[in-house]
Design a protein around this motif. Structure first.
Motif, PDB file in Angstrom:
ATOM      1  N   ALA A  82     -47.260 -69.805 -84.180  1.00 13.88           N
ATOM      2  CA  ALA A  82     -47.239 -71.132 -84.824  1.00 13.88           C
ATOM      3  C   ALA A  82     -48.538 -71.893 -84.576  1.00 13.88           C
ATOM      4  N   GLN A  83     -49.133 -71.660 -83.398  1.00 14.60           N
ATOM      5  CA  GLN A  83     -50.398 -72.341 -83.057  1.00 14.60           C
ATOM      6  C   GLN A  83     -51.497 -72.011 -84.061  1.00 14.60           C
ATOM      7  N   TYR A 107     -48.352 -75.189 -90.177  1.00 10.55           N
ATOM      8  CA  TYR A 107     -47.085 -75.247 -89.437  1.00 10.55           C
ATOM      9  C   TYR A 107     -46.549 -76.681 -89.432  1.00 10.55           C
ATOM     10  N   LEU A 150     -44.202 -78.225 -87.843  1.00  9.84           N
ATOM     11  CA  LEU A 150     -43.713 -78.866 -86.617  1.00  9.84           C
ATOM     12  C   LEU A 150     -44.855 -79.155 -85.645  1.00  9.84           C
ATOM     13  N   ARG A 151     -46.041 -79.426 -86.211  1.00  2.00           N
ATOM     14  CA  ARG A 151     -47.196 -79.839 -85.401  1.00  2.00           C
ATOM     15  C   ARG A 151     -47.846 -81.036 -86.090  1.00  2.00           C
ATOM     16  N   TRP A 158     -46.373 -88.335 -89.265  1.00  2.00           N
ATOM     17  CA  TRP A 158     -45.587 -87.497 -88.350  1.00  2.00           C
ATOM     18  C   TRP A 158     -44.227 -88.149 -88.179  1.00  2.00           C
ATOM     19  N   PHE A 159     -43.169 -87.350 -88.180  1.00  2.05           N
ATOM     20  CA  PHE A 159     -41.828 -87.936 -88.197  1.00  2.05           C
ATOM     21  C   PHE A 159     -41.295 -88.310 -86.824  1.00  2.05           C
TER      22      PHE A 159
END
Lengths: 166, 139
Positions: free
Chosen positions: A52-53, A58, A60-61, A68-69
């Motif tokens: 994911a990095q 991605y 969720l980053r 950003w949520f």
């Protein structure tokens, strides 16, 4: 997740091993690892997930210049979408339902992997604790710098209609 | 040290405590290492007020990662050939987790012997938070 270039690095393996509370020296020390059966540092079994990095998209980053949520001055940085299903219980794109790995060989610092996603199934189920569940499967093939398949991963995500009852 | 197939029999078990009193900081550590920054795991305000859960909770992959540690301690480094799980209950800060591998079978193909394992991770209430399987090469 699809990733063009996932360089496997010793410091990343060290940080990952720390985060799962694994003190096995094979994740930290070249000298120690030389005396083990693999003969070199290897990655812990679930390390491939940290590709994911290296996925530029991605979700969720937090990303530069994008909303950003998560919370800041208010509980979420994004106005909640009034969707009828999906996201309710997950908040951040659902929950992880299943994960499967098949190891063709164990990866080490110096490996440079690619990850490609094949087609996966989707299905639905009713649950008492979270309402309608929508499952989606992703099959990911990790290949090394020689094009050899090293890990096959299959993940299943679930979006719940509402938060899972405790 | 790798396991010896000839020493193993169906029903043999190996257990480890994975974590005692899981800390929120470990969830932050895992988020940073794995790259999964879902606020559900680290942002108490978002998780309680927006997602409506009682608190942040662990990444399923953290539980799987810690369970993987139990497995590699049992079967040896570089020996796993398969590891798959289903996440059945959430793991919360403060949880203490135990994990057990149970030998479900042994198969030999040519020179290679594989042990098949059932894997189960439970919290202090005895609730299964994750269950699955693994396979590993043994001597």
């Amino acid at each position: 997740m699809a990733v063009d270039r996932f360089p496997v690095e010793a410091s990343h393996i060290m940080m990952f091993a720390r985060s799962i509370g694994d003190a096995n020296e094979i994740y930290y020390s070249d000298d120690y690892a030389k005396g083990t059966e693999p003969g070199k540092i290897i990655a812990p079994p679930t390390f491939a997930q940290s590709s994911a990095q290296f996925d530029p998209d991605y979700f969720l980053r937090p990303k530069v210049g994008e909303d950003w949520f998560g919370s800041g001055g208010s509980p979420t940085g994004v106005k909640p979408k009034k969707e009828k299903s999906g996201g309710g219980g997950g908040g951040g794109g659902g929950l992880h339902a299943e994960q499967h790995f098949e190891y063709h060989r164990h990866i080490s610092p110096g490996d440079v992997l690619t990850a490609t996603n094949g087609p996966g199934k989707t299905w639905e189920k009713e649950s008492k604790r979270a309402g309608k569940l929508v499952f989606s499967e992703t099959v990911t093939e990790y290949r090394d710098q020689n094009g050899e398949l090293v890990i096959t991963a299959r993940g299943v995500g679930v979006r719940t209609e509402r938060p899972v009852e405790q | 040290m790798a396991l010896k197939g000839s020493d193993l029999k169906v029903g043999d078990t190996y257990s480890e405590c994975l974590v005692e009193d899981l800390k929120r900081t470990q969830l932050v550590q895992y988020a940073g290492a794995s790259g999964d920054y879902n606020p559900l795991h680290t942002d108490e305000i978002f998780t309680t007020q927006v997602a409506k859960y009682p608190s942040v909770f662990a990444h399923g992959m953290l539980t799987m990662g810690m369970t993987g540690r139990m497995l590699t301690n049992y079967v040896g480094d570089g020996r796993l050939t398969k590891f798959g799980v289903r996440f059945t209950n959430q793991v919360w800060p403060g949880d203490t987790l135990n994990s057990t591998a149970t030998v479900s079978g042994l198969e030999t193909e040519g020179d290679t012997t594989i042990v098949n394992l059932d894997v189960e991770t439970t919290n202090a209430d005895g609730k299964v938070v994750m269950s699955g399987y693994a396979a590993a090469r043994v001597d």
